[in-house]
Enzyme design. Sequence first.
Site, PDB file in Angstrom:
ATOM      1  N   TYR A   1      44.808  26.604  33.383  1.00 25.31           N
ATOM      2  CA  TYR A   1      46.170  26.424  33.874  1.00 25.31           C
ATOM      3  C   TYR A   1      46.343  25.083  34.593  1.00 25.31           C
ATOM      4  CZ  TYR A   1      48.183  31.115  33.204  1.00 25.31           C
ATOM      5  OH  TYR A   1      48.719  32.260  32.678  1.00 25.31           O
TER       6      TYR A   1
ATOM      7  N   ASP B   1      36.979  39.561  24.881  1.00 22.87           N
ATOM      8  CA  ASP B   1      37.494  40.274  23.707  1.00 22.87           C
ATOM      9  C   ASP B   1      37.107  41.750  23.765  1.00 22.87           C
ATOM     10  OD1 ASP B   1      34.861  39.404  23.409  1.00 22.87           O
ATOM     11  OD2 ASP B   1      35.055  38.868  21.295  1.00 22.87           O
TER      12      ASP B   1
ATOM     13  N   ASP C   1      45.423  36.704  33.447  1.00 23.12           N
ATOM     14  CA  ASP C   1      46.835  36.793  33.076  1.00 23.12           C
ATOM     15  C   ASP C   1      46.990  37.800  31.942  1.00 23.12           C
ATOM     16  OD1 ASP C   1      49.581  36.037  32.931  1.00 23.12           O
ATOM     17  OD2 ASP C   1      49.105  34.799  31.183  1.00 23.12           O
TER      18      ASP C   1
ATOM     19  N   ASP D   1      48.343  42.035  32.166  1.00 24.15           N
ATOM     20  CA  ASP D   1      49.500  42.560  31.424  1.00 24.15           C
ATOM     21  C   ASP D   1      49.054  43.754  30.582  1.00 24.15           C
ATOM     22  OD1 ASP D   1      51.244  40.573  32.342  1.00 24.15           O
ATOM     23  OD2 ASP D   1      52.146  40.294  30.361  1.00 24.15           O
TER      24      ASP D   1
END
Length: 371
Positions: free
Chosen positions: A142, A221, A245, A249
């Site tokens: 980021y 993964d 992030d 979610d």
Amino acid sequence: MEKRIAVLAGDGIGPEVVKQAIKVLNAVAHRFDHTFTYDIALVGAVAIDETGDPLPDETIEACRLADAVLFGAIGDPKYDNDPNAKVRPEQGLLKLRKSLGLFANIRPVELFDSLISRSPLKEDRIAGTDLVVYRELTGGIYFGDKGRSKDRKSAYDHCNYNTEEILRIAKMAFEAAGRRKKKLTLVDKANVLETSRLWRETIQDLAKHYPDIEVEYLFVDNAAMQVIQRPNQFDVILTENMFGDIISDETSVITGSIGLLPSASVGEQTSLFEPIHGSYPQAAGKDIANPVATILSAAMLLDSLEMFKEAEEIRSVVRKVIEKGLVTPDLNPDSHVSCSKVGDVISLLIESDISDETSFENLFEGSLPLI
Ligand code: IPM
Ligand code: MG
């Protein structure tokens, strides 16, 4: 107590959900005899519209001067589909995280028993889920160098971490695990990425100081699969910025709605509290958004001010109201309960100091005509 709260409602449904959280904070102030003053400041697309800057200096100043920051959401579709936009609402949030040194983002995922059937996952898989994601928030891809080649046909985003950045959040995560179920899962991609190998090496060393914590290592993964297959096996998930992030979610789906999940961003200066959901522009202004994530973020905010019983009161009333089926349409498509009604009922119940079940029932039923 007197506390000053910077309020950054932002874009989309941000203002609507923040308004409910403020109602609830006012009810807490009234009931427990505190004074909260609110310093309203601009961030995101609304700030760009008004000032050209997604994070005006006055907003950073308001946050620095406050005891805590309550944040709504940012993002506007008009920027999403314009890859060449020079300023973006998201830059406001990223700069704010960096300016306040908010290096740890804490995202708890707890189930509400009465909503288990709302989860898209099977009940037996999710029963007992109680996990928290510790996401590194001011480093990694980021914040690394990014750019384009002269012909604009190639692009790069660098991912950097140093041990100090890893250690400061990792210590928090280990300590949290110590207060919880004593398990920590590091999510990385150490089979491919050098930064992930640094994370793994650092955690392996640090783990020696926490012998009572069970440490598990998962590639991202695989972790993406495991959090859906066996979410109730996790306790503290520690991970870097971008994996956090994505994974957070994903974990929000377990509870039935992303509209339920709060978060705290903590670090060097004033802490910030925000729902994990985005600005949900399709719902903006319709009074249908779920305010619970923001209301629970306000509870985390009170915890940070050491108002523990006040925070617990919010959580307990939220739990009861959800059990009663008073939920917005994201949790029940047949529901006509609005965002503001959820806020009204929760604040009324908090303000009324319900000490027994019968008075709760009476007041709840009594408040329904208000709905
Ligand atoms: C979040 C959001 C932000 C992020 C965006 C809005 C920049 O998705 O807080 O999870 O990616 O960190
Ligand atoms: Mg996100």
